[in-house]
Design an enzyme around this catalytic site. Structure first.
Site, PDB file in Angstrom:
ATOM      1  N   ASP A 144      12.017  -0.033   5.052  1.00 20.05           N
ATOM      2  CA  ASP A 144      13.026  -1.063   4.774  1.00 20.05           C
ATOM      3  C   ASP A 144      12.429  -2.472   4.737  1.00 20.05           C
ATOM      4  O   ASP A 144      12.985  -3.361   4.089  1.00 20.05           O
ATOM      5  CB  ASP A 144      14.147  -1.004   5.821  1.00 20.05           C
ATOM      6  CG  ASP A 144      15.055   0.197   5.582  1.00 20.05           C
ATOM      7  OD1 ASP A 144      14.932   0.830   4.510  1.00 20.05           O
ATOM      8  OD2 ASP A 144      15.868   0.510   6.479  1.00 20.05           O
ATOM      9  N   SER A 199       4.304   1.125   8.097  1.00 22.89           N
ATOM     10  CA  SER A 199       4.011   2.480   7.595  1.00 22.89           C
ATOM     11  C   SER A 199       3.312   3.298   8.671  1.00 22.89           C
ATOM     12  O   SER A 199       3.458   4.521   8.731  1.00 22.89           O
ATOM     13  CB  SER A 199       3.118   2.403   6.359  1.00 22.89           C
ATOM     14  OG  SER A 199       3.779   1.663   5.356  1.00 22.89           O
ATOM     15  N   GLN A 221     -10.399  -2.561   2.508  1.00 28.61           N
ATOM     16  CA  GLN A 221      -9.909  -3.198   3.728  1.00 28.61           C
ATOM     17  C   GLN A 221      -9.855  -2.235   4.917  1.00 28.61           C
ATOM     18  O   GLN A 221      -9.254  -2.555   5.943  1.00 28.61           O
ATOM     19  CB  GLN A 221      -8.556  -3.877   3.492  1.00 28.61           C
ATOM     20  CG  GLN A 221      -7.394  -2.952   3.222  1.00 28.61           C
ATOM     21  CD  GLN A 221      -6.152  -3.709   2.757  1.00 28.61           C
ATOM     22  OE1 GLN A 221      -6.099  -4.206   1.629  1.00 28.61           O
ATOM     23  NE2 GLN A 221      -5.152  -3.827   3.613  1.00 28.61           N
ATOM     24  N   LYS A 239       5.084  -9.910   9.255  1.00 23.94           N
ATOM     25  CA  LYS A 239       4.490  -9.046  10.285  1.00 23.94           C
ATOM     26  C   LYS A 239       2.969  -9.161  10.254  1.00 23.94           C
ATOM     27  O   LYS A 239       2.320  -9.142  11.281  1.00 23.94           O
ATOM     28  CB  LYS A 239       4.895  -7.579  10.100  1.00 23.94           C
ATOM     29  CG  LYS A 239       4.385  -6.735  11.250  1.00 23.94           C
ATOM     30  CD  LYS A 239       4.837  -5.328  11.176  1.00 23.94           C
ATOM     31  CE  LYS A 239       3.920  -4.467  10.359  1.00 23.94           C
ATOM     32  NZ  LYS A 239       2.573  -4.249  10.906  1.00 23.94           N
ATOM     33  N   HIS A 280       9.537  -3.311   3.338  1.00 25.20           N
ATOM     34  CA  HIS A 280       9.089  -3.511   1.951  1.00 25.20           C
ATOM     35  C   HIS A 280      10.290  -3.749   1.032  1.00 25.20           C
ATOM     36  O   HIS A 280      10.253  -4.606   0.145  1.00 25.20           O
ATOM     37  CB  HIS A 280       8.350  -2.272   1.435  1.00 25.20           C
ATOM     38  CG  HIS A 280       7.063  -1.976   2.129  1.00 25.20           C
ATOM     39  ND1 HIS A 280       6.879  -0.876   2.934  1.00 25.20           N
ATOM     40  CD2 HIS A 280       5.873  -2.626   2.116  1.00 25.20           C
ATOM     41  CE1 HIS A 280       5.635  -0.855   3.387  1.00 25.20           C
ATOM     42  NE2 HIS A 280       5.001  -1.903   2.915  1.00 25.20           N
ATOM     43  N   MET A 298       0.843  -1.198   0.000  1.00 29.60           N
ATOM     44  CA  MET A 298       0.000   0.000   0.000  1.00 29.60           C
ATOM     45  C   MET A 298       0.878   1.248   0.000  1.00 29.60           C
ATOM     46  O   MET A 298       0.405   2.353   0.288  1.00 29.60           O
ATOM     47  CB  MET A 298      -0.939  -0.007   1.210  1.00 29.60           C
ATOM     48  CG  MET A 298      -1.924  -1.186   1.146  1.00 29.60           C
ATOM     49  SD  MET A 298      -3.465  -0.915   2.038  1.00 29.60           S
ATOM     50  CE  MET A 298      -2.878  -0.614   3.683  1.00 29.60           C
ATOM     51  N   GLN A 327      -2.716 -12.342   7.857  1.00 24.47           N
ATOM     52  CA  GLN A 327      -2.934 -12.044   6.433  1.00 24.47           C
ATOM     53  C   GLN A 327      -2.228 -13.073   5.564  1.00 24.47           C
ATOM     54  O   GLN A 327      -2.780 -13.578   4.580  1.00 24.47           O
ATOM     55  CB  GLN A 327      -2.425 -10.638   6.124  1.00 24.47           C
ATOM     56  CG  GLN A 327      -2.341 -10.306   4.641  1.00 24.47           C
ATOM     57  CD  GLN A 327      -1.991  -8.860   4.373  1.00 24.47           C
ATOM     58  OE1 GLN A 327      -2.846  -7.996   4.458  1.00 24.47           O
ATOM     59  NE2 GLN A 327      -0.738  -8.575   4.037  1.00 24.47           N
TER      60      GLN A 327
HETATM   61  O1  PAF Z   1      -0.222  -5.820   3.564  1.00 27.53           O
HETATM   62  C1  PAF Z   1      -0.609  -4.905   2.804  1.00 27.53           C
HETATM   63  O2  PAF Z   1       0.085  -3.910   2.570  1.00 27.53           O
HETATM   64  C2  PAF Z   1      -1.998  -4.992   2.178  1.00 27.53           C
HETATM   65  O3  PAF Z   1      -2.885  -5.631   3.027  1.00 27.53           O
HETATM   66  C3  PAF Z   1      -1.981  -5.660   0.795  1.00 27.53           C
HETATM   67  C4  PAF Z   1      -1.547  -7.106   0.876  1.00 27.53           C
HETATM   68  C5  PAF Z   1      -1.049  -4.891  -0.152  1.00 27.53           C
HETATM   69  C6  PAF Z   1      -3.401  -5.637   0.195  1.00 27.53           C
HETATM   70  O4  PAF Z   1      -3.889  -4.338   0.088  1.00 27.53           O
END
Ligand code: PAF
Length: 282
Positions: free
Chosen positions: A31, A187, A57, A150, A33, A26, A154
């Protein structure tokens, strides 16, 4: 690095890729990512990242509007990290009409923990990830997608989605990146005041202490679980947090652990107005 905004342009750019490696995000990249991007580099012939703040979401009272959007800086970071294609659709590009078809994840996995406090969150995540997968991987015999550990729940939900829909996509987990004091990179850390940032490490400390207590309980863990979780939560709340959950779960099912299960400790708590999540395998 190509920057692409629409699904048809993305498919055209990937026409000759046989096995893309994909890092969905998103944005507001840190770091953690970039570690995902570096890990992804050798896993496909083309490295694709996406940046899309997915309205589906977020609950109405959550931070969709204020979520940091830093596309130019993010693009520079991705270019430097060796990304080939950045897919950055607008809402109109990804949801040209209301997204009325949605992916409904298994409630056993998706309505607990995060799902209990953010109802509908995993439906939103699964729906956008399915759509992003369709944009990146349609017609490919194989692909790889990377997600940070993290977001432990998910990751499990998305693995299950890929398995149940028989998508030809390998899901690869990347370890959580932490600041020097142990705070998991996120973030949302940018929302913290200086004082809150200094205090924020208490969440991972609480998880570690609860994990140690759970291991020390040994076979008595199922009987003592509720007390241990309650005490951990009371201590974090006493330090000024508002804890949603601190939970010891089976790594395999995310349900309360049975004897012999490998364990993960997961937590979510609010410091001021910032909600942070973290987990530790113990
Ligand atoms: O983890 C995230 O940044 C979000 O949940 C994702 C997987 C990009 C979906 O919007």
């Amino acid at each position: 690095m190509q920057i692409i905004h629409t699904i048809p342009e993305l498919r055209a750019a990937l026409a000759h890729s046989r096995n893309p490696a994909f890092v969905p995000t998103m944005g507001n990249l840190h770091d953690g990512h970039l570690a995902l991007v570096r890990q992804a580099r050798p896993l496909g012939d083309t490295l694709v990242a996406s940046i899309f703040v997915n309205r589906l979401q977020f609950l109405p009272h959550e931070d969709f509007d204020s979520y940091p959007r830093t596309l130019q800086v993010d693009a520079d970071k991705l270019r430097a990290a060796g990304c080939d294609v950045l897919f950055a659709p607008s809402e109109q590009d990804l949801y040209p009409e209301p997204q009325t078809f949605k992916v409904q994840p298994d409630p056993q996995l998706a309505d607990i923990l995060e799902g209990q406090f953010r109802p509908g969150f995993f439906t939103g995540v699964c729906t956008v990830v399915m759509k992003l997968f369709s944009a990146v991987f349609a017609g490919k015999a194989q692909g790889t997608a990377l997600f940070g550990q993290k977001d432990y729940q998910q990751l499990m939900v998305l693995r299950r989605m890929v398995q149940q829909f028989a998508l030809p996509i390998d899901i690869v987990a990347a370890p959580t990146e932490r600041a020097a004091d142990g705070l998991a990179l996120s973030s949302r850390n940018s929302y913290l005041s200086e004082a809150e940032r200094a205090q924020a490490v208490q969440l991972s400390q609480a998880l570690r202490a609860l994990g140690e207590a759970a291991r020390a309980a040994g076979e008595a863990l199922p009987a003592r679980l509720a007390d241990l979780e309650h005490a951990a939560r009371a201590q974090l709340d006493a330090s000024g947090w508002q804890t949603d959950y601190l939970a010891v779960r089976s790594r395999r099912t995310l349900q309360a652990p049975q004897p012999g299960d490998a364990l993960v400790v997961l937590g979510a708590a609010r410091l001021g107005t910032t909600r942070l999540i973290d987990n530790l395998e113990v």
